[in-house]
Structure formats: structure tokens, C-alpha cells
Motif scaffolding. Structure first.
Motif, mmCIF file in Angstrom:
data_model
loop_
_atom_site.group_PDB
_atom_site.id
_atom_site.type_symbol
_atom_site.label_atom_id
_atom_site.label_comp_id
_atom_site.label_asym_id
_atom_site.label_seq_id
_atom_site.Cartn_x
_atom_site.Cartn_y
_atom_site.Cartn_z
ATOM 1 N N ARG A 122 28.884 -9.676 130.405
ATOM 2 C CA ARG A 122 29.837 -8.881 130.634
ATOM 3 C C ARG A 122 30.030 -7.549 129.754
ATOM 4 O O ARG A 122 30.295 -6.301 129.966
ATOM 5 N N VAL A 123 30.236 -8.289 128.516
ATOM 6 C CA VAL A 123 30.399 -7.040 127.223
ATOM 7 C C VAL A 123 29.223 -6.753 126.407
ATOM 8 O O VAL A 123 29.421 -6.164 125.472
ATOM 9 N N SER A 124 28.138 -7.328 126.923
ATOM 10 C CA SER A 124 26.866 -6.865 126.126
ATOM 11 C C SER A 124 25.678 -6.036 127.217
ATOM 12 O O SER A 124 25.702 -5.929 128.428
ATOM 13 N N ALA A 125 25.047 -5.184 126.347
ATOM 14 C CA ALA A 125 23.708 -4.552 127.077
ATOM 15 C C ALA A 125 22.788 -5.475 127.153
ATOM 16 O O ALA A 125 22.453 -6.353 126.469
ATOM 17 N N VAL A 126 21.860 -5.191 128.137
ATOM 18 C CA VAL A 126 20.581 -5.834 128.105
ATOM 19 C C VAL A 126 19.940 -5.534 126.955
ATOM 20 O O VAL A 126 19.648 -4.418 126.433
ATOM 21 N N GLY A 127 19.423 -6.801 126.281
ATOM 22 C CA GLY A 127 18.650 -6.738 124.983
ATOM 23 C C GLY A 127 19.587 -6.912 123.883
ATOM 24 O O GLY A 127 19.099 -7.252 122.604
ATOM 25 N N GLU A 128 20.980 -7.026 123.946
ATOM 26 C CA GLU A 128 21.833 -7.217 122.916
ATOM 27 C C GLU A 128 22.384 -8.807 123.106
ATOM 28 O O GLU A 128 22.697 -9.227 121.912
ATOM 29 N N LEU A 129 21.994 -9.389 124.192
ATOM 30 C CA LEU A 129 22.601 -10.866 124.344
ATOM 31 C C LEU A 129 21.401 -11.876 124.243
ATOM 32 O O LEU A 129 20.301 -11.591 124.931
ATOM 33 N N ALA A 130 21.366 -12.602 123.195
ATOM 34 C CA ALA A 130 20.218 -13.715 123.168
ATOM 35 C C ALA A 130 20.179 -14.729 124.210
ATOM 36 O O ALA A 130 21.282 -14.925 124.893
ATOM 37 N N ASP A 131 19.108 -15.329 124.414
ATOM 38 C CA ASP A 131 18.905 -16.370 125.719
ATOM 39 C C ASP A 131 19.866 -17.443 125.065
ATOM 40 O O ASP A 131 20.036 -17.848 123.866
ATOM 41 N N GLU A 132 20.506 -18.239 126.299
ATOM 42 C CA GLU A 132 21.153 -19.248 125.942
ATOM 43 C C GLU A 132 20.300 -20.580 126.520
ATOM 44 O O GLU A 132 20.013 -20.347 127.736
ATOM 45 N N ALA A 133 20.237 -21.619 125.694
ATOM 46 C CA ALA A 133 19.505 -23.111 126.398
ATOM 47 C C ALA A 133 20.545 -24.074 126.370
ATOM 48 O O ALA A 133 21.454 -24.148 125.357
ATOM 49 N N CYS A 134 20.728 -24.795 127.443
ATOM 50 C CA CYS A 134 21.481 -25.952 127.578
ATOM 51 C C CYS A 134 20.464 -27.068 127.579
ATOM 52 O O CYS A 134 19.786 -27.246 128.568
ATOM 53 N N LEU A 135 20.648 -28.085 126.796
ATOM 54 C CA LEU A 135 19.764 -29.374 126.481
ATOM 55 C C LEU A 135 20.067 -30.379 126.958
ATOM 56 O O LEU A 135 20.044 -31.652 126.567
ATOM 57 N N GLY A 136 21.177 -30.262 128.128
ATOM 58 C CA GLY A 136 21.865 -31.541 128.498
ATOM 59 C C GLY A 136 21.000 -32.331 129.379
ATOM 60 O O GLY A 136 19.723 -32.194 129.592
ATOM 61 N N ASP A 137 21.758 -33.188 130.457
ATOM 62 C CA ASP A 137 20.958 -33.848 131.467
ATOM 63 C C ASP A 137 20.194 -33.016 132.376
ATOM 64 O O ASP A 137 19.230 -33.462 133.001
ATOM 65 N N TYR A 138 20.606 -31.818 132.603
ATOM 66 C CA TYR A 138 20.032 -30.736 133.312
ATOM 67 C C TYR A 138 19.443 -29.531 132.635
ATOM 68 O O TYR A 138 20.291 -28.566 132.748
ATOM 69 N N PRO A 139 18.541 -29.591 131.843
ATOM 70 C CA PRO A 139 18.148 -28.358 131.088
ATOM 71 C C PRO A 139 17.999 -27.422 131.864
ATOM 72 O O PRO A 139 17.652 -27.191 132.785
ATOM 73 N N LEU A 140 18.606 -25.906 130.970
ATOM 74 C CA LEU A 140 18.678 -24.762 131.857
ATOM 75 C C LEU A 140 18.564 -23.701 130.654
ATOM 76 O O LEU A 140 19.077 -23.739 129.454
ATOM 77 N N VAL A 141 18.098 -22.746 131.071
ATOM 78 C CA VAL A 141 17.920 -21.509 130.151
ATOM 79 C C VAL A 141 18.551 -20.277 130.916
ATOM 80 O O VAL A 141 18.450 -20.073 132.085
ATOM 81 N N MET A 142 19.576 -19.495 130.201
ATOM 82 C CA MET A 142 20.038 -18.277 130.578
ATOM 83 C C MET A 142 19.942 -16.988 130.078
ATOM 84 O O MET A 142 19.561 -16.998 128.868
ATOM 85 N N ARG A 143 19.410 -16.032 130.770
ATOM 86 C CA ARG A 143 19.034 -14.888 130.196
ATOM 87 C C ARG A 143 19.554 -13.692 131.057
ATOM 88 O O ARG A 143 19.428 -13.563 132.162
#
Length: 143
Positions: free
Chosen positions: A60-81
Motif C-alpha cells: 500500500r505504501v510502496s510503488a511498483v519496483g520499490e518493494l522486494a519479493d517476499e518468500a514464505c518457506l513454511g509448510d506451503y511455500p509461497l512467493v509474493m510480488r
């Protein structure tokens, strides 16, 4: 089981459901777009749901290109972009072969519903194992 449909007047929608995990594991959230012919479905344990809530606020407070991808490596691996699809800013969730786009118009509603689902999920995780309830009895704790 707790199911919430998030709808926007322009037709965009998401479904967030909370249910006991399989084989007695903690509660799971399922995020999907029920309006698609072949809806993508993303599974979130409580860890991934908390990360997604934080990522929504960061987006919400970032522009496209300013926020790094986030990875969740738990039981259900997930990438947020955070990205733009067809000129529209969206969050892309990738899990296995599934890909779900979260429209910006629903971010606030999704964040709020995640907070409610997380509260129920944490309560369920604390209460169900201690109570010794069978899985079908555990479901009633989720309203």
C-alpha cells in the motif's frame, strides 16, 4: 469452517476460507478467486497469512519496483510480488504451479479479513490441541 467473499462493485472478488488443517495440523487459510473458470487456490498456514498481511500493508505504501519479493518457506511455500498487470497494480501470489493476482481494490478488505481469520486461527491452534477434540469437533471452533 469460516468463509468470506470479498467483493468489489466492479466485479473483482476473492474468497478467503479458514478450516482445520489436514491430519490434525494447525488451521489453514485458502485464498481463491471464485469468479474464474479454473480458480487458482493458494494455501496459507498462519505464518504465511501473517506474512501476506504485512506484505499487503507494505504494498500500500510502496510503488511498483520499490518493494522486494517476499518468500514464505513454511509448510506451503509461497512467493509474493508487487507488480503491474495490464497497467493495473496487483500483488501476485505464486505457490507450486498456482498463480493468484490480488487486485488493489481488495487489499484493504483482504487485510482486514486476514486479521480476523488470524485471530480465529490462533485461538483454534491454542484451544483445539489442548481440548483433545476430534477433528470434526474442532470445526465448530471456527464458527
Amino acid at each position: 469452517m469460516r468463509v468470506r467473499d470479498l467483493l468489489h462493485r466492479d466485479g473483482q472478488q476473492l474468497r478467503l476460507s479458514l478450516a482445520p488443517g489436514e491430519s490434525g495440523y494447525g488451521p489453514l487459510l485458502r485464498l481463491s478467486d471464485p469468479g474464474r473458470v479454473a480458480p487458482a487456490s493458494i494455501l496459507l498456514d498462519l505464518y504465511a497469512a501473517e506474512l501476506l498481511a504485512g506484505f499487503l500493508m507494505s504494498a500500500r505504501v510502496s510503488a511498483v519496483g520499490e518493494l522486494a519479493d517476499e518468500a514464505c518457506l513454511g509448510d506451503y511455500p509461497l512467493v509474493m510480488r508487487l507488480g503491474a498487470v495490464g497497467g493495473e497494480i496487483r500483488i501476485e501470489l505464486s505457490q507450486g504451479g498456482e498463480r493468484l493476482l490480488l487486485p488493489r481494490l481488495l487489499w484493504d478488505r483482504l487485510y482486514t479479513e486476514l486479521q480476523l481469520a488470524l485471530a480465529h486461527g490462533r485461538h483454534f491452534a491454542r484451544t483445539a490441541p489442548a481440548s483433545g477434540l476430534a477433528p470434526h469437533e474442532q470445526r465448530r471452533l471456527l464458527h
